[in-house]
Design a protein around this motif. Structure first.
Motif, PDB file in Angstrom:
ATOM      1  N   SER A 172       0.856  -1.196   0.000  1.00  0.00           N
ATOM      2  CA  SER A 172       0.000   0.000   0.000  1.00  0.00           C
ATOM      3  C   SER A 172       0.890   1.243   0.000  1.00  0.00           C
ATOM      4  O   SER A 172       2.100   1.136   0.236  1.00  0.00           O
ATOM      5  N   THR A 267       1.443   0.947  -6.861  1.00  0.00           N
ATOM      6  CA  THR A 267       1.328   0.404  -5.490  1.00  0.00           C
ATOM      7  C   THR A 267       0.952  -1.072  -5.672  1.00  0.00           C
ATOM      8  O   THR A 267       0.475  -1.453  -6.740  1.00  0.00           O
ATOM      9  N   ASN A 291      -3.654   2.304  -7.664  1.00  0.00           N
ATOM     10  CA  ASN A 291      -4.958   2.614  -7.091  1.00  0.00           C
ATOM     11  C   ASN A 291      -5.172   4.078  -6.730  1.00  0.00           C
ATOM     12  O   ASN A 291      -6.309   4.496  -6.564  1.00  0.00           O
ATOM     13  N   ASN A 292      -4.096   4.852  -6.579  1.00  0.00           N
ATOM     14  CA  ASN A 292      -4.296   6.226  -6.106  1.00  0.00           C
ATOM     15  C   ASN A 292      -4.188   7.270  -7.203  1.00  0.00           C
ATOM     16  O   ASN A 292      -4.428   8.440  -6.963  1.00  0.00           O
ATOM     17  N   SER A 295      -7.503   9.488  -8.235  1.00  0.00           N
ATOM     18  CA  SER A 295      -7.880  10.534  -7.264  1.00  0.00           C
ATOM     19  C   SER A 295      -6.781  11.591  -7.158  1.00  0.00           C
ATOM     20  O   SER A 295      -7.054  12.772  -6.996  1.00  0.00           O
ATOM     21  N   GLN A 296      -5.548  11.163  -7.285  1.00  0.00           N
ATOM     22  CA  GLN A 296      -4.422  12.106  -7.238  1.00  0.00           C
ATOM     23  C   GLN A 296      -4.510  13.149  -8.367  1.00  0.00           C
ATOM     24  O   GLN A 296      -4.052  14.261  -8.230  1.00  0.00           O
ATOM     25  N   LYS A 301     -12.384   8.244  -6.321  1.00  0.00           N
ATOM     26  CA  LYS A 301     -11.543   7.241  -5.650  1.00  0.00           C
ATOM     27  C   LYS A 301     -11.862   5.895  -6.289  1.00  0.00           C
ATOM     28  O   LYS A 301     -12.848   5.252  -5.950  1.00  0.00           O
ATOM     29  N   ASP A 303     -10.047   2.167  -8.205  1.00  0.00           N
ATOM     30  CA  ASP A 303      -8.836   1.348  -8.295  1.00  0.00           C
ATOM     31  C   ASP A 303      -8.436   1.177  -9.764  1.00  0.00           C
ATOM     32  O   ASP A 303      -9.276   1.302 -10.649  1.00  0.00           O
TER      33      ASP A 303
END
Ligand code: HAM
Length: 424
Positions: A172, A267, A291-292, A295-296, A301, A303
């Motif tokens: 993660s 990740t 996965n981020n 949203s980044q 949000k 995956d």
């Protein structure tokens, strides 16, 4: 006479004789993605520089050293895309794909650009086949294994089989943080023994020290004793399940704890497929979870996981036989033995093409021997002959270029069905 201008270093013309292979690769790709229910997407070849800085990482080599920026007289900054993932994510967000479907399975084929030092297998303009799966709650080890299996099956469908799949997990984002502090702690006292690049990577992107090719750096890395201590139990379980599903699907792999990838967005699961026959630039393709990233970049949000394969490297890895098997051959080459029969010649050629037989002929009157040579050069599977004698009897000669077998086929009353059937 002016000086000749050459193709820019690190780029290639794809010449007419190479195109059939490219078509075939693209057609195999489309068929395969269709089987896995992916839809094609095309995005611009240049994007806002900020997109790449915020996704691949401002400190990654790809952004820091290899981004090809476009000159612009305005304040805007654009760069040629060095890869596809960032653009797909930008498009996913901009087009609110999450509102249209729970899971977007996208693929792309196109040119990418990196200002690298060119060498065999490393170009400044190259082509990728890529896939990205983005959606809500789709962080599943089953999906990871399915995506990895797809990348392996694509390579197999081109006829490749000497490649190796390596996988690893970065865990993660929190695990990644722990991993980077553990690495810095372990490497701090060895800084001076690291190569210049790695000394720079220590602050910029410490993970990249793990896959440095320099001999001394490798030795240092091999003696690091970090193992998978940076992983939470949850991340470890996830990774074990990815491996279990891969085994269930019959996909061979090797665990590679030093596989970290050069782009910041990864990740959890990462993977790379390499072919030892390719020398130093041996990666046929690579990918992983990110996965981020959505949203980044200001999106929901969700995956995501994906991969990209390099077409030029695939072509380098293919043997001549495999290339031959992939390329669509010319089915018929027509040899007209008498110049007075050109009218009949073009009629037959036209009929063959109407019957979906790829066909060509020599457009100048030359000897039988030279026309046969031409047929061979074009890789024609069959040769169709017409001469005065054949025309009188309402037949054509047909030679199978593989077996050498020769026969006569009736074209009485201008009926070409039998000939077309034979050639299919
Ligand atoms: P990548 O590892 O940077 O990943 O590139 C993927 C593949 O593109 C490489 O394995 C290689 O075959 C080919 N490639 C990269 N650079 C060059 C070059 N200079 N010349 C020739 N071929 C090259 C990505 O691009 C990620 N976007 C993959 C991905 C998709 N991860 C998640 N989704």
């Amino acid at each position: 006479m002016g000086n000749k201008i050459a193709v820019p270093r690190g780029t290639n013309d794809i010449l007419p004789e190479e195109m059939p292979l490219w078509y075939e690769i693209e057609s195999v790709v489309r068929e395969c993605f269709n089987l896995y229910n992916y839809k094609e997407i095309r995005t611009p070849i240049f994007e806002d520089v900020g997109l790449f800085q915020r996704s691949l990482g401002a400190t990654s080599d790809v952004v820091n050293k290899q981004l090809l920026c476009l000159a612009s007289d305005k304040k805007e900054g654009f760069a040629l895309r060095p890869e596809g993932t960032a653009s797909i994510v930008r498009s996913y967000i901009e087009n609110s794909m999450n509102r249209k479907e729970a899971l977007s399975k996208l693929f792309y084929i196109g040119s990418m650009f990196r200002g690298e030092r060119p060498q065999k297998g490393r170009l400044r303009q190259f082509h990728q086949i890529g896939a990205e799966v983005i959606g809500t709650d789709v962080c599943s080890p089953y999906l990871d294994a399915d995506v990895i299996a797809l990348s392996v099956n694509l390579l197999k469908s081109f006829g490749l089989n000497g490649f190796k799949l390596k996988i690893n997990t970065l865990g993660s984002p929190e695990d990644k943080e722990t991993f980077s502090s553990m690495l810095r702690g372990a490497l701090q006292h060895k800084m001076l023994d690291l190569c210049e690049d790695c000394q720079d990577r220590f602050d910029r992107n410490v993970f990249r020290i793990l896959d440095c090719k320099n001999k001394e750096c490798r030795l240092i890395v091999e003696n690091l004793d970090i193992g998978d201590r940076y992983l939470s139990q949850e991340s470890r379980d996830y990774y074990c399940q990815v491996m279990a599903v891969l085994t269930r699907l019959g996909i061979e792999f090797e665990e590679s704890p030093h596989l970290v990838r050069g782009l910041d967005y990864y990740t959890h699961t990462v993977f790379e497929i390499s072919d030892p026959s390719l020398g130093s630039q041996d990666a046929l393709g690579a990918g992983g979870r990110y996965n981020n990233l959505v949203s980044q970049l200001g999106g929901p949000k969700v995956d995501a996981i994906g991969f990209a394969l390099g077409i030029e490297r695939i072509l380098l890895a293919l043997g001549e036989d495999q290339k031959q098997a992939l390329a669509d051959p010319l089915l018929a080459y027509l040899i007209v033995l008498d110049e007075n029969l050109m009218d009949q010649g073009v009629t037959i050629l036209n009929e063959l093409r109407s019957g979906c037989i790829s066909a060509d002929m020599s457009w100048k009157n030359s000897s039988m021997k030279s026309q046969m040579r031409q047929a061979n050069k074009m890789g024609a599977l069959n040769v169709v002959f017409i001469g005065a004698d054949e025309m009188e009897r309402g037949v054509v000669g047909l030679k199978n270029m593989e077996t050498g077998e020769q026969e006569e086929i009736s074209i009485k009353d201008q009926n070409f069905d039998l000939l077309i059937k034979k050639l299919h």
